[in-house]
Design an enzyme around this catalytic site. Structure first.
Site, PDB file in Angstrom:
ATOM      1  N   LYS A 238       0.817  -1.209   0.000  1.00  0.00           N
ATOM      2  CA  LYS A 238       0.000   0.000   0.000  1.00  0.00           C
ATOM      3  C   LYS A 238       0.854   1.264   0.000  1.00  0.00           C
ATOM      4  O   LYS A 238       2.063   1.234   0.230  1.00  0.00           O
ATOM      5  CB  LYS A 238      -0.979  -0.030   1.175  1.00  0.00           C
ATOM      6  N   ARG A 272      -3.588  -9.696   4.777  1.00  0.00           N
ATOM      7  CA  ARG A 272      -3.954  -9.773   3.358  1.00  0.00           C
ATOM      8  C   ARG A 272      -2.734  -9.350   2.538  1.00  0.00           C
ATOM      9  O   ARG A 272      -2.315  -8.184   2.598  1.00  0.00           O
ATOM     10  CB  ARG A 272      -5.153  -8.864   3.093  1.00  0.00           C
TER      11      ARG A 272
END
Length: 302
Positions: A238, A272
């Site tokens: 991210k 995740r």
């Protein structure tokens, strides 16, 4: 020797129902950190930019993730960020064939990343056992779909309406505000009939949050374990990692593993991740250090 004896100083999250049957697998979140792999069947996905958009590539990637040790596979048909509108029919057409194919080839847990009740219903019928809603039940009908099934629901914090931006998001107390939001959404899910043992919470790393805000959220992750539910940390590749290290997406593996490990040590029970084998090794190593897993081949100095 118990995990607490093996790891003094480590605070085990108090999960109300740590042992859970999800799909065809059983998890003990008192002694286990699950790795959720990611397969995006979108032409404009955040990370792979459409590498698994073709059906055969998506199925191949999902099966490969399961073979590499992923505990479950999260399949998405629409990215979180704003983009071209996609109907529920089109979204279901992307994810359902992948769910069906994977369910036939593996007992891995299958989740579908969607906020639409119609897509969730079709995915569950096809073999999905988790609905991963990144909008925090923006559509309350989604809770009803999950409640009338055996599926688990992931409740995620985000501020905006689905696929809408929040310019310069502001929080006076990001930890407290995110926890309050999740608590309210969990209460709503319970009222709609979803039992507590089928709920998971996700504080939403980077979702309507700046890098500085997401870093603070990560430091305070233990606060979300007080909800008594397993916490999912979706940190892989991210922007908060890229901006913290000044690394582009292909160079964020080390940062992603570090962030996932920090989250696991602070109480996350599902991570995740894009890089499956490396992430599985990292989480299994955390489990070994904490005394939850025996070494695979402990012959050194014997």
């Amino acid at each position: 020797m118990t995990s607490l004896e093996a790891a003094p100083g480590f605070r085990l999250p108090a999960i109300s129902t740590p042992v859970r049957r999800i799909g065809r697998r059983t998890f003990d979140f008192d002694r286990q950190i699950a790795v959720m792999a990611i397969v995006n069947r979108t032409p404009d996905s955040f990370y792979d930019q459409g590498a698994t958009f073709a059906l055969d590539r998506a199925v191949e990637a999902a099966v490969a993730a399961a073979s590499a040790g992923a505990d479950w596979v999260d399949i998405g048909g629409v990215k979180f960020a704003p983009g071209p509108e996609l109907s529920a029919v089109e979204e279901a057409g992307r994810v359902v064939p992948v769910v069906e194919a994977l369910a036939q080839q593996s007992d891995v847990v299958i989740s579908v990343d969607t906020f639409r009740p119609e897509v969730a219903e079709a995915a569950i019928a096809a073999g999905a056992s988790v609905i991963n809603d990144t909008t925090g039940l923006a559509d309350p009908r989604l809770a009803d779909v999950v409640a009338t099934s055996d599926a688990t629901l992931v409740v995620t914090h985000s501020l905006a309406a689905p696929r809408q931006p929040v310019p310069r998001p502001h929080y006076d107390d990001i930890g407290g505000e995110v926890a309050e939001f999740l608590r309210g959404r969990v209460d709503f899910a319970l009222e709609r009939g979803i039992p507590e043992e089928r709920l998971i919470v996700d504080p939403g790393h980077d979702l309507n949050k700046s890098t500085v805000q997401t870093l603070e959220l990560t430091r305070r992750l233990a606060e979300f374990t007080t909800l008594g539910l397993p916490v999912l940390a979706a940190v892989s590749n991210k922007d908060f990692i890229g901006e913290s290290l000044e690394r582009e997406k292909p160079e964020r593996l080390a940062g992603s593993i570090a962030a996932a490990t920090v989250c696991a040590m602070l109480g996350a029970r599902i991570v995740r991740m894009h890089a499956v084998r490396e992430s599985v090794d990292a989480m299994r190593m955390v489990e070994a250090v904490l005394g939850w897993r025996e070494p695979a081949n402990p012959v050194h100095n014997l």
